[in-house]
Write a protein that holds these residues in place. Structure first.
Motif, PDB file in Angstrom:
ATOM      1  N   GLY A  14      -7.501  -5.773 -11.194  1.00 45.84           N
ATOM      2  CA  GLY A  14      -6.185  -5.854 -11.358  1.00 45.84           C
ATOM      3  C   GLY A  14      -5.810  -7.313 -10.762  1.00 45.84           C
ATOM      4  O   GLY A  14      -6.195  -8.417 -10.994  1.00 45.84           O
ATOM      5  N   ASP A  15      -4.467  -7.095 -10.037  1.00 46.97           N
ATOM      6  CA  ASP A  15      -3.795  -8.318  -9.791  1.00 46.97           C
ATOM      7  C   ASP A  15      -4.113  -8.853  -8.100  1.00 46.97           C
ATOM      8  O   ASP A  15      -3.833 -10.050  -8.203  1.00 46.97           O
ATOM      9  CB  ASP A  15      -2.206  -7.989  -9.678  1.00 46.97           C
ATOM     10  N   ILE A  16      -4.800  -7.897  -7.598  1.00 47.24           N
ATOM     11  CA  ILE A  16      -4.964  -8.382  -6.349  1.00 47.24           C
ATOM     12  C   ILE A  16      -6.450  -7.621  -5.784  1.00 47.24           C
ATOM     13  O   ILE A  16      -6.566  -7.048  -4.876  1.00 47.24           O
ATOM     14  CB  ILE A  16      -4.044  -8.013  -5.094  1.00 47.24           C
ATOM     15  N   PRO A  17      -7.437  -8.075  -6.464  1.00 46.71           N
ATOM     16  CA  PRO A  17      -8.678  -7.558  -6.160  1.00 46.71           C
ATOM     17  C   PRO A  17      -9.501  -8.153  -4.874  1.00 46.71           C
ATOM     18  O   PRO A  17     -10.476  -7.515  -4.400  1.00 46.71           O
ATOM     19  CB  PRO A  17      -9.374  -7.788  -7.260  1.00 46.71           C
ATOM     20  N   GLU A  18      -9.012  -8.990  -4.425  1.00 54.27           N
ATOM     21  CA  GLU A  18      -9.717  -9.966  -3.455  1.00 54.27           C
ATOM     22  C   GLU A  18      -9.946  -9.090  -1.978  1.00 54.27           C
ATOM     23  O   GLU A  18      -8.821  -8.499  -1.585  1.00 54.27           O
ATOM     24  CB  GLU A  18      -8.964 -11.297  -2.831  1.00 54.27           C
ATOM     25  N   GLY A  19     -10.940  -8.686  -1.381  1.00 59.17           N
ATOM     26  CA  GLY A  19     -11.180  -8.153  -0.286  1.00 59.17           C
ATOM     27  C   GLY A  19     -11.586  -6.551  -0.621  1.00 59.17           C
ATOM     28  O   GLY A  19     -11.736  -5.691   0.393  1.00 59.17           O
ATOM     29  N   TYR A  20     -11.478  -6.492  -1.992  1.00 57.19           N
ATOM     30  CA  TYR A  20     -11.862  -4.761  -2.348  1.00 57.19           C
ATOM     31  C   TYR A  20     -12.988  -4.711  -3.297  1.00 57.19           C
ATOM     32  O   TYR A  20     -13.099  -5.597  -3.978  1.00 57.19           O
ATOM     33  CB  TYR A  20     -10.537  -4.304  -3.046  1.00 57.19           C
ATOM     34  N   SER A  21     -13.531  -3.603  -3.429  1.00 57.84           N
ATOM     35  CA  SER A  21     -14.404  -3.557  -4.710  1.00 57.84           C
ATOM     36  C   SER A  21     -14.259  -1.920  -4.815  1.00 57.84           C
ATOM     37  O   SER A  21     -13.397  -1.097  -4.247  1.00 57.84           O
ATOM     38  CB  SER A  21     -15.999  -3.562  -4.216  1.00 57.84           C
ATOM     39  N   THR A  32     -10.478  -3.685  12.518  1.00 61.11           N
ATOM     40  CA  THR A  32     -10.787  -4.704  11.860  1.00 61.11           C
ATOM     41  C   THR A  32     -12.328  -4.936  11.893  1.00 61.11           C
ATOM     42  O   THR A  32     -13.193  -4.799  12.814  1.00 61.11           O
ATOM     43  CB  THR A  32     -10.318  -6.112  12.476  1.00 61.11           C
ATOM     44  N   GLY A  33     -12.766  -5.240  10.465  1.00 57.48           N
ATOM     45  CA  GLY A  33     -14.378  -5.274  10.243  1.00 57.48           C
ATOM     46  C   GLY A  33     -14.959  -4.209   9.748  1.00 57.48           C
ATOM     47  O   GLY A  33     -16.111  -4.186   9.310  1.00 57.48           O
ATOM     48  N   GLU A  34     -14.494  -3.135  10.103  1.00 54.43           N
ATOM     49  CA  GLU A  34     -15.123  -1.788   9.422  1.00 54.43           C
ATOM     50  C   GLU A  34     -15.150  -1.841   8.020  1.00 54.43           C
ATOM     51  O   GLU A  34     -14.340  -2.142   7.278  1.00 54.43           O
ATOM     52  CB  GLU A  34     -14.334  -0.681   9.979  1.00 54.43           C
ATOM     53  N   LYS A  35     -16.265  -0.849   7.409  1.00 58.18           N
ATOM     54  CA  LYS A  35     -15.986  -0.664   6.040  1.00 58.18           C
ATOM     55  C   LYS A  35     -15.423   0.647   5.796  1.00 58.18           C
ATOM     56  O   LYS A  35     -15.512   1.672   6.752  1.00 58.18           O
ATOM     57  CB  LYS A  35     -17.652  -0.543   5.541  1.00 58.18           C
ATOM     58  N   VAL A  36     -14.514   0.713   4.874  1.00 61.33           N
ATOM     59  CA  VAL A  36     -13.580   1.607   4.652  1.00 61.33           C
ATOM     60  C   VAL A  36     -13.649   2.208   3.030  1.00 61.33           C
ATOM     61  O   VAL A  36     -13.745   1.422   2.312  1.00 61.33           O
ATOM     62  CB  VAL A  36     -12.029   1.233   4.806  1.00 61.33           C
ATOM     63  N   PHE A  37     -13.968   3.522   3.125  1.00 66.31           N
ATOM     64  CA  PHE A  37     -13.827   4.151   1.755  1.00 66.31           C
ATOM     65  C   PHE A  37     -12.915   4.914   1.633  1.00 66.31           C
ATOM     66  O   PHE A  37     -12.327   5.874   2.336  1.00 66.31           O
ATOM     67  CB  PHE A  37     -15.108   4.885   1.740  1.00 66.31           C
ATOM     68  N   LEU A  38     -12.016   5.057   0.259  1.00 66.13           N
ATOM     69  CA  LEU A  38     -10.851   5.747  -0.091  1.00 66.13           C
ATOM     70  C   LEU A  38     -11.236   6.330  -1.318  1.00 66.13           C
ATOM     71  O   LEU A  38     -11.841   5.776  -2.334  1.00 66.13           O
ATOM     72  CB  LEU A  38      -9.659   4.957  -0.230  1.00 66.13           C
ATOM     73  N   SER A  88     -15.007  -5.207   4.499  1.00 60.56           N
ATOM     74  CA  SER A  88     -14.631  -5.579   5.953  1.00 60.56           C
ATOM     75  C   SER A  88     -13.370  -5.672   6.343  1.00 60.56           C
ATOM     76  O   SER A  88     -12.570  -6.613   5.712  1.00 60.56           O
ATOM     77  CB  SER A  88     -15.229  -6.978   6.495  1.00 60.56           C
ATOM     78  N   ALA A  89     -12.476  -4.702   6.700  1.00 62.96           N
ATOM     79  CA  ALA A  89     -11.226  -4.333   6.696  1.00 62.96           C
ATOM     80  C   ALA A  89     -10.592  -5.294   7.418  1.00 62.96           C
ATOM     81  O   ALA A  89     -10.985  -5.918   8.567  1.00 62.96           O
ATOM     82  CB  ALA A  89     -10.671  -3.092   7.249  1.00 62.96           C
ATOM     83  N   SER A  90      -9.393  -5.653   7.162  1.00 62.81           N
ATOM     84  CA  SER A  90      -8.584  -6.667   8.031  1.00 62.81           C
ATOM     85  C   SER A  90      -7.219  -6.179   8.046  1.00 62.81           C
ATOM     86  O   SER A  90      -6.664  -5.248   7.317  1.00 62.81           O
ATOM     87  CB  SER A  90      -8.498  -8.084   7.231  1.00 62.81           C
ATOM     88  N   THR A  91      -6.535  -6.743   9.201  1.00 67.17           N
ATOM     89  CA  THR A  91      -5.230  -5.953   9.286  1.00 67.17           C
ATOM     90  C   THR A  91      -4.148  -6.439   8.109  1.00 67.17           C
ATOM     91  O   THR A  91      -3.132  -5.707   7.954  1.00 67.17           O
ATOM     92  CB  THR A  91      -4.563  -6.884  10.561  1.00 67.17           C
ATOM     93  N   ASN A  92      -4.427  -7.423   7.215  1.00 64.20           N
ATOM     94  CA  ASN A  92      -3.342  -7.434   6.084  1.00 64.20           C
ATOM     95  C   ASN A  92      -3.674  -6.756   5.051  1.00 64.20           C
ATOM     96  O   ASN A  92      -3.112  -6.567   4.018  1.00 64.20           O
ATOM     97  CB  ASN A  92      -3.576  -9.071   5.637  1.00 64.20           C
ATOM     98  N   GLN A  93      -4.748  -5.604   5.314  1.00 67.02           N
ATOM     99  CA  GLN A  93      -5.086  -4.523   4.313  1.00 67.02           C
ATOM    100  C   GLN A  93      -4.140  -3.212   4.861  1.00 67.02           C
ATOM    101  O   GLN A  93      -4.501  -2.250   4.076  1.00 67.02           O
ATOM    102  CB  GLN A  93      -6.369  -4.502   4.346  1.00 67.02           C
ATOM    103  N   THR A  94      -3.559  -3.393   5.809  1.00 60.75           N
ATOM    104  CA  THR A  94      -2.556  -2.169   6.229  1.00 60.75           C
ATOM    105  C   THR A  94      -1.556  -1.955   5.161  1.00 60.75           C
ATOM    106  O   THR A  94      -1.087  -2.718   4.855  1.00 60.75           O
ATOM    107  CB  THR A  94      -2.052  -2.677   7.484  1.00 60.75           C
TER     108      THR A  94
END
Lengths: 114, 111
Positions: free
Chosen positions: B58-65, B15-21, B80-86
């Motif tokens: 798109g339909d759910i952009p919040e928390g993403y870029s 949680t809180g890490e910056k994640v790149f896909l 800032s990754a959160s558990t609901n982004q699993t």
């Protein structure tokens, strides 16, 4: 608004039995229609697509689908299922604009009874 | 043969890490997409891009870029990754109005 409905969340059929997965769409013009399959833990693979012409389209793995404009449907069929067909199936509709999105249905999970 | 590749099949972050896909396609497609897939919710579109440096929510952009500096590469960023982004994250590309091709997916777990 564009939408795709797959009314069956989960279907179980016996191996060797016939299969029909339902798909209905809501769209203002003639759409482009797709069926995708997703095996567990994998991405989506295209089974078949309809753009124009013959309303009965053949796809990979023995699947076919029929576009019925009057019913706004694009049902997927297979005459005899195999255990390897167990997967999730997604119907999708796309517009004729190249910058548009494809809208996906919520999916139908297919289980095969031995 | 058509190819869409994603940088990782499985990823575990805190949680809180910056994640790149990362997603790369080799078909010279203009359009690229990021979806997340959750049980019972189907595919939900996060962002898409129809050209280099162009993006649309798109339909759910919040928390993403997202970032698209080159035509073949489309990156999804969790600031800032959160558990609901699993979730399972799927990348796709599409040339014009034709078929959309998908990558194998990245299963992200946020602890």
């Amino acid at each position: 608004a564009q939408s795709v409905t797959q009314p069956d969340i989960h279907i179980t059929v016996s191996e060797g039995a016939s299969l029909e997965l339902r798909c209905n769409y809501s769209y203002g013009a003639t759409p482009y229609l797709f069926w995708y399959v997703q095996s567990p833990g994998q991405g989506l693979q295209l089974l078949l697509k309809y753009f124009s012409g013959d309303t009965l389209v053949q796809g990979i793995k023995g699947f076919e689908a029929e576009f019925k404009r009057s019913q706004s449907s694009f049902n997927l069929r297979k005459p005899s299922v195999h255990w390897s067909d167990a997967a999730e199936y997604f119907c999708a509709v796309g517009a004729t604009s190249s910058a548009s999105k494809i809208i996906f249905g919520s999916g139908t999970r297919l289980s095969i009874r031995p | 043969d058509v190819k869409v590749t994603q940088s990782s099949r499985y990823l575990v972050k805190r949680t809180g890490e910056k994640v790149f896909l990362e997603c790369v396609q080799d078909m010279d497609h203009e359009n690229m997409f990021w979806y997340r897939q959750d049980p019972g919710l189907g595919l939900r579109l996060i962002y898409f891009s129809y050209d280099v440096k162009m993006k649309e929510k798109g339909d759910i952009p919040e928390g993403y870029s997202v970032s698209r500096e080159k035509k073949e590469r489309f990156s999804l960023i969790l600031e800032s990754a959160s558990t609901n982004q699993t979730s399972m994250y799927l990348c796709a590309s599409r040339g014009g109005v034709d078929t959309q091709y998908f990558g194998p997916g990245t299963r992200l777990t946020v602890l």
